[in-house]
Motif scaffolding. Structure first.
Motif, short mmCIF file in Angstrom:
data_model
loop_
_atom_site.label_atom_id
_atom_site.label_comp_id
_atom_site.label_asym_id
_atom_site.label_seq_id
_atom_site.Cartn_x
_atom_site.Cartn_y
_atom_site.Cartn_z
N THR A 64 1.21 -1.42 -0.12
CA THR A 64 0.29 0.13 -0.46
C THR A 64 0.79 1.75 0.35
O THR A 64 2.01 1.30 0.21
CB THR A 64 -1.27 -0.12 1.50
OG1 THR A 64 -2.21 1.19 1.18
CG2 THR A 64 -0.12 0.26 2.01
N GLU B 126 2.34 2.00 -6.67
CA GLU B 126 3.25 1.32 -7.78
C GLU B 126 4.06 2.76 -8.17
O GLU B 126 5.15 2.32 -9.34
CB GLU B 126 1.76 1.54 -8.68
CG GLU B 126 1.04 0.08 -8.37
CD GLU B 126 0.28 1.10 -7.51
OE1 GLU B 126 -0.22 1.45 -7.21
OE2 GLU B 126 -1.52 0.81 -8.09
N PHE C 81 8.57 -0.91 -5.67
CA PHE C 81 7.36 -1.63 -5.95
C PHE C 81 7.23 -3.33 -6.41
O PHE C 81 7.00 -3.72 -6.78
CB PHE C 81 6.27 -1.07 -6.65
CG PHE C 81 4.60 -1.63 -6.56
CD1 PHE C 81 3.62 -1.68 -5.61
CD2 PHE C 81 4.56 -2.12 -7.71
CE1 PHE C 81 2.42 -2.37 -6.05
CE2 PHE C 81 3.06 -2.90 -8.05
CZ PHE C 81 2.23 -2.71 -7.17
N VAL D 46 7.05 -6.53 -5.92
CA VAL D 46 5.90 -8.44 -6.37
C VAL D 46 6.59 -9.42 -6.61
O VAL D 46 6.37 -10.81 -6.35
CB VAL D 46 4.98 -7.12 -7.37
CG1 VAL D 46 4.18 -8.19 -8.32
CG2 VAL D 46 4.44 -6.55 -7.01
N ASP E 3 -2.63 -5.34 -4.75
CA ASP E 3 -1.45 -3.98 -4.72
C ASP E 3 -3.13 -3.15 -4.07
O ASP E 3 -3.89 -2.56 -5.17
CB ASP E 3 -1.88 -3.91 -6.66
CG ASP E 3 -1.13 -2.91 -6.73
OD1 ASP E 3 -0.54 -1.83 -5.36
OD2 ASP E 3 -1.65 -2.38 -7.80
N CYS F 36 -4.83 0.21 -5.16
CA CYS F 36 -4.60 1.16 -6.39
C CYS F 36 -5.78 2.07 -6.32
O CYS F 36 -6.85 2.04 -6.43
CB CYS F 36 -4.25 -0.09 -8.10
SG CYS F 36 -4.58 0.31 -9.55
N LEU G 234 0.78 -6.48 -13.38
CA LEU G 234 0.12 -6.44 -12.18
C LEU G 234 -0.92 -8.35 -12.45
O LEU G 234 -0.60 -8.85 -11.76
CB LEU G 234 -1.12 -5.92 -12.05
CG LEU G 234 -0.27 -4.56 -11.66
CD1 LEU G 234 -1.41 -3.57 -10.96
CD2 LEU G 234 0.10 -5.06 -10.07
N VAL H 257 -1.22 -10.40 -9.46
CA VAL H 257 -1.79 -9.99 -8.54
C VAL H 257 -3.07 -9.42 -7.97
O VAL H 257 -3.97 -8.94 -8.93
CB VAL H 257 -0.71 -8.26 -8.12
CG1 VAL H 257 -0.76 -7.39 -6.99
CG2 VAL H 257 0.58 -9.10 -8.71
#
Ligand code: SF4
Length: 351
Positions: A106, A111, A116, A120, A132, A134, A151, A156
């Motif tokens: 977060t 991102e 980031f 991941v 994520d 977003c 993603l 993700v």
């Protein structure tokens, strides 16, 4: 590409509420509700203890391309707090020593942190489920033109903020033009398979009230969102979670300036639900700040309420056994987690 009519962060405006100490002072001086300890004692939940750790939540910093009015992080384009590669590596090393199944990333807009994607990749490489948080408009930034594909290729889960299915309410909270960008972001994710049957690519939405109200019943509002987003924009999603706005940071400022603070705290306290209190996210989450400091949750992180003494306080000293059943630091803002059916967004918060 920053939104033009954004209010500045509390920090940039040098608001008296910018220091967390002032927010805590106000919360502790509240007279419209009893101290949070009282209902917790009555529910035999005081002091609150963790029940283990199943969510490893990493807040990579406060930089965001939006400046939403309710943001509990006081995030925005001018914030510079950002997790370094060294601290990200400490997170990965700590994670590797555990079997914690879920990594929840977060921010800010997570991102935008240069580490980031590396985080991941590392977490997915260990077989962990990655979420994520977003804000959707980030998907449209020129620098993030391949974010959706990234993603999707790492499978993700996306947890996306969308206060409402109409533009006026969403833009009132998140900034002019954000609703339109959010629709474009959701359509882009749907094209990649997110939220579509049998794709395995999970797209969940989080809505929070636009004002000093408690959230509506989750099932009913999910049905409305699905019907309206499908009919008006051809958008599909998996689930919708409702969250209560926490009386901290920019939402606290709104409550005070609109004369709603005392009434809101009273409403939260009157809606205290022992069942929701027993299931609050801090009981199964560890929250890591951009500088590696450990917290019980993202809200405590923003209030600079670190873990109680006697347990590791920084990710470099992470010790699963010592943190598993730690005492949790609670204050009056915690009423935001225990009102009604509680705030349920898959185990964590979104900014
Ligand atoms: S604000 Fe944080 S510490 Fe308080 S109940 Fe909610 S999750 Fe737990």
């Amino acid at each position: 590409m920053l939104l033009s009519t954004m209010p500045l962060t509390l920090l940039a405006r040098q608001s008296p509420l910018a220091p967390s100490s002032e927010q805590l002072r106000l919360l502790e001086a509240t007279t419209s509700c009893p101290s949070f300890d009282k209902p917790m004692q009555q529910a035999r939940l005081f002091p609150l203890r963790a029940t283990g750790i199943s969510v490893f939540q990493i807040n990579v910093g406060k930089l965001c391309n939006q400046t939403c009015k309710h943001c509990h992080v006081d995030a925005g384009p001018e914030r510079t707090e950002s997790m370094s590669r060294d601290t990200a590596e400490l997170c990965v090393q700590a994670l590797a020593k555990t079997d914690i199944p879920t990594v929840d990333i977060t921010g800010g807009a997570p991102e935008l942190n240069p580490n980031f994607r590396w985080l991941v990749e590392q977490a997915r490489g260990m077989g962990r489920h990655v979420m994520d948080r977003c804000n959707l408009s980030v998907l449209l930034l020129p620098s993030q033109s391949d974010l959706g594909e990234f993603l999707a290729s790492h499978r993700v889960e996306i947890v996306a903020s969308l206060p409402y299915y109409r533009a006026s309410q969403t833009d009132a909270q998140r900034g002019d033009g954000v609703f339109e960008k959010s629709m474009q972001g959701l359509q882009l994710l749907n094209l990649l398979g997110y939220g579509m049957p049998d794709s395995g690519l999970v797209l969940n939405l989080v809505c929070n009230p636009v004002g000093a109200f408690l959230p509506p019943k989750q099932d009913a509002i999910e049905t409305q969102f699905r019907r309206e987003l499908r009919a008006r924009h051809g958008i599909e999603f998996n689930h919708l979670y409702t969250i209560t706005n926490m009386p901290i940071s920019r939402f606290l400022e709104f409550l005070i300036e609109s004369g709603n603070y005392d009434g809101y705290m009273e409403r939260l306290a009157n809606a205290f639900n022992p069942g929701a209190a027993a299931g609050v996210m801090c009981r199964y989450t560890i929250s890591i700040g951009w500088d590696g400091t450990l917290y019980d949750c993202d809200f405590n992180q923003m209030l600079d309420l670190p873990l109680v003494h006697g347990v590791p306080s920084h990710i470099r000293d992470f010790d699963h056994m010592k943190l598993d059943h730690r005492h949790i630091v609670t204050r009056n803002h915690c009423y935001g987690c225990t009102a009604g059916s509680g705030s349920s967004c898959g185990g964590a918060v979104t900014s």
